[in-house]
Design a protein around this motif. Structure first.
Motif, mmCIF file in Angstrom:
data_model
loop_
_atom_site.group_PDB
_atom_site.id
_atom_site.type_symbol
_atom_site.label_atom_id
_atom_site.label_comp_id
_atom_site.label_asym_id
_atom_site.label_seq_id
_atom_site.Cartn_x
_atom_site.Cartn_y
_atom_site.Cartn_z
ATOM 1 N N ASN A 1 0.815 -1.214 0.000
ATOM 2 C CA ASN A 1 0.000 0.000 0.000
ATOM 3 C C ASN A 1 0.853 1.271 0.000
ATOM 4 N N SER A 2 2.099 1.136 0.460
ATOM 5 C CA SER A 2 3.022 2.281 0.454
ATOM 6 C C SER A 2 3.806 2.382 -0.845
ATOM 7 N N GLY A 3 3.545 1.482 -1.786
ATOM 8 C CA GLY A 3 4.193 1.546 -3.084
ATOM 9 C C GLY A 3 5.465 0.761 -3.216
ATOM 10 N N HIS A 4 5.775 -0.080 -2.220
ATOM 11 C CA HIS A 4 6.989 -0.875 -2.279
ATOM 12 C C HIS A 4 6.717 -2.205 -2.986
ATOM 13 N N GLU A 5 7.787 -2.832 -3.432
ATOM 14 C CA GLU A 5 7.688 -4.100 -4.157
ATOM 15 C C GLU A 5 7.926 -5.275 -3.214
ATOM 16 N N ILE A 6 7.213 -6.369 -3.436
ATOM 17 C CA ILE A 6 7.429 -7.610 -2.705
ATOM 18 C C ILE A 6 8.055 -8.630 -3.656
ATOM 19 N N GLY A 7 9.177 -9.213 -3.249
ATOM 20 C CA GLY A 7 9.844 -10.232 -4.051
ATOM 21 C C GLY A 7 9.860 -11.567 -3.337
ATOM 22 N N LEU A 8 10.047 -12.630 -4.113
ATOM 23 C CA LEU A 8 10.103 -13.985 -3.553
ATOM 24 C C LEU A 8 11.375 -14.178 -2.728
ATOM 25 N N LEU B 1 8.171 -25.430 -4.056
ATOM 26 C CA LEU B 1 8.381 -24.380 -3.063
ATOM 27 C C LEU B 1 8.242 -22.994 -3.686
ATOM 28 N N LEU B 2 8.810 -22.809 -4.870
ATOM 29 C CA LEU B 2 8.715 -21.518 -5.544
ATOM 30 C C LEU B 2 7.264 -21.182 -5.877
ATOM 31 N N LYS B 3 6.531 -22.161 -6.415
ATOM 32 C CA LYS B 3 5.144 -21.915 -6.783
ATOM 33 C C LYS B 3 4.294 -21.604 -5.564
ATOM 34 N N ARG B 4 4.478 -22.364 -4.500
ATOM 35 C CA ARG B 4 3.703 -22.107 -3.287
ATOM 36 C C ARG B 4 4.043 -20.746 -2.694
ATOM 37 N N SER B 5 5.308 -20.373 -2.738
ATOM 38 C CA SER B 5 5.710 -19.063 -2.225
ATOM 39 C C SER B 5 5.038 -17.954 -3.000
ATOM 40 N N ALA B 6 5.060 -18.052 -4.339
ATOM 41 C CA ALA B 6 4.447 -17.026 -5.174
ATOM 42 C C ALA B 6 2.939 -16.942 -4.931
ATOM 43 N N GLU B 7 2.310 -18.088 -4.769
ATOM 44 C CA GLU B 7 0.860 -18.105 -4.541
ATOM 45 C C GLU B 7 0.500 -17.419 -3.233
ATOM 46 N N VAL B 8 1.271 -17.682 -2.187
ATOM 47 C CA VAL B 8 0.978 -17.055 -0.892
ATOM 48 C C VAL B 8 1.154 -15.539 -0.975
ATOM 49 N N LEU B 9 2.244 -15.082 -1.578
ATOM 50 C CA LEU B 9 2.473 -13.645 -1.671
ATOM 51 C C LEU B 9 1.378 -12.963 -2.488
ATOM 52 N N GLU B 10 0.961 -13.605 -3.568
ATOM 53 C CA GLU B 10 -0.099 -13.018 -4.384
ATOM 54 C C GLU B 10 -1.428 -13.001 -3.630
ATOM 55 N N GLN B 11 -1.707 -14.058 -2.867
ATOM 56 C CA GLN B 11 -2.943 -14.096 -2.091
ATOM 57 C C GLN B 11 -2.976 -12.984 -1.052
ATOM 58 N N VAL B 12 -1.855 -12.728 -0.402
ATOM 59 C CA VAL B 12 -1.810 -11.722 0.664
ATOM 60 C C VAL B 12 -1.806 -10.306 0.105
ATOM 61 N N THR B 13 -1.038 -10.091 -0.984
ATOM 62 C CA THR B 13 -0.824 -8.730 -1.470
ATOM 63 C C THR B 13 -1.683 -8.361 -2.677
ATOM 64 N N GLY B 14 -2.162 -9.382 -3.406
ATOM 65 C CA GLY B 14 -2.879 -9.106 -4.643
ATOM 66 C C GLY B 14 -1.973 -8.823 -5.816
ATOM 67 N N VAL B 15 -0.656 -8.973 -5.628
ATOM 68 C CA VAL B 15 0.321 -8.681 -6.675
ATOM 69 C C VAL B 15 1.197 -9.904 -6.890
ATOM 70 N N ARG B 16 1.393 -10.318 -8.126
ATOM 71 C CA ARG B 16 2.259 -11.447 -8.451
ATOM 72 C C ARG B 16 3.716 -10.989 -8.447
ATOM 73 N N PRO B 17 4.603 -11.615 -7.691
ATOM 74 C CA PRO B 17 6.008 -11.199 -7.675
ATOM 75 C C PRO B 17 6.668 -11.404 -9.036
ATOM 76 N N VAL B 18 7.628 -10.532 -9.357
ATOM 77 C CA VAL B 18 8.365 -10.653 -10.623
ATOM 78 C C VAL B 18 9.840 -10.960 -10.408
ATOM 79 N N GLY B 19 10.282 -11.019 -9.133
ATOM 80 C CA GLY B 19 11.696 -11.260 -8.865
ATOM 81 C C GLY B 19 11.911 -12.155 -7.670
ATOM 82 N N TYR B 20 13.140 -12.642 -7.544
ATOM 83 C CA TYR B 20 13.500 -13.636 -6.523
ATOM 84 C C TYR B 20 14.857 -13.295 -5.939
#
Length: 268
Positions: free
Chosen positions: A74-81, A100-119
């Motif tokens: 919400n503050s405009g920062h990026e979330i990465g895996l 593990l990577l897929k589950r991690s991405a799914e959780v972050l997207e569920q919480v934030t609404g944004v799909r991560p683009v980096g790791y």
């Protein structure tokens, strides 16, 4: 032109559970400090300086502290895996690492609404399959390797190293934003009792070291990547030191600040 990427590994309590395997109350409380105290200080400082950053976040952190992670977005920062529970990918079977990577991405997207683009690997090390898996998932960048300092490059697949020599593999589509221990708060500030690691440096010494690194980066142009952790850099004097460094960088001509997600777009 120089781009500054401020990055934070938002490990919270996951690093104690997974990497350090210390789950008694005091170690866990140190991870909690990063959420309760360190992160709000960092966010307030970044807001004062009008800077957006990238927070590499284990899925465990997002599950445990969803409000804090949502506040970052919400503050405009990026979330990465950054792993499911801050696990190392080294030595993992490819199917397990993929899961593990897929589950991690799914959780972050569920919480934030944004799909991560980096790791970023929690171990700052990759398996022989990691880069191929990042491509498979459609990710754009990694920030775990050290073959350069201020200049991104394409991560490779299938390097070969043996007694006869070293043969480089093929370039991938993954852009590598290199890291360095010299530009990480952990070796300067983090105290660990097991093994003994009394890394408690004066903030002025660290400021001089990081300023010198940035000044070299600015002379060459490229991307200056700094890695910090809320539970480490989040102490009051250290946040003030980081803000002083940001003020110095902002005072130079031709310097911009960007999340890694934005920086990879510019690189491409």
């Amino acid at each position: 032109m120089t781009t500054v990427c401020l990055t934070f590994d938002f490990d919270a309590v996951s690093i104690w559970l997974s990497t350090f395997k210390q789950v008694s109350p005091t170690p866990i409380s140190r991870g909690e400090y990063g959420v309760r105290v360190g992160l709000p200080r960092i966010l307030a400082m970044l807001a004062r300086r009008d800077v957006k950053a990238t927070f590499f976040t284990p899925a465990h952190t997002a599950r445990s502290f969803p409000g804090a992670v949502k506040a970052l977005v919400n503050s405009g920062h990026e979330i990465g895996l950054h792993g499911l529970v801050h696990e190392s990918p080294v030595g993992l079977p490819v199917d397990e690492e993929r899961d593990l990577l897929k589950r991690s991405a799914e959780v972050l997207e569920q919480v934030t609404g944004v799909r991560p683009v980096g790791y970023r690997s929690p171990a700052w090390d990759l398996s022989e399959s990691t880069i191929s898996l990042l491509e498979e998932m459609g990710l754009q960048y990694d920030s775990s390797l050290m073959a350069s300092d201020f200049h991104p490059y394409r991560a490779r697949k299938r390097d070969e190293l043996n007694e006869d020599g070293f043969v480089t593999g093929t370039e991938s589509s993954i852009v590598e934003f290199p890291v360095a221990w010299e530009l990480d708060d952990f070796p300067y500030f983090q105290f660990l009792s097991r093994p003994i690691n009394p890394a408690l440096r004066d903030v002025d010494d660290v400021y001089k070291a990081w300023k010198a690194e940035f000044d070299c980066a600015h002379e060459e142009g490229g991307v200056f990547t700094l890695t910090c952790h809320p539970e480490i850099i989040g102490r009051g004097p250290r946040v003030k030191m980081l803000e002083k460094l940001i003020e110095h960088m902002q005072a130079q001509e031709g310097v911009t600040f960007a999340t890694m997600g934005d920086a990879v777009k510019a690189y491409r």
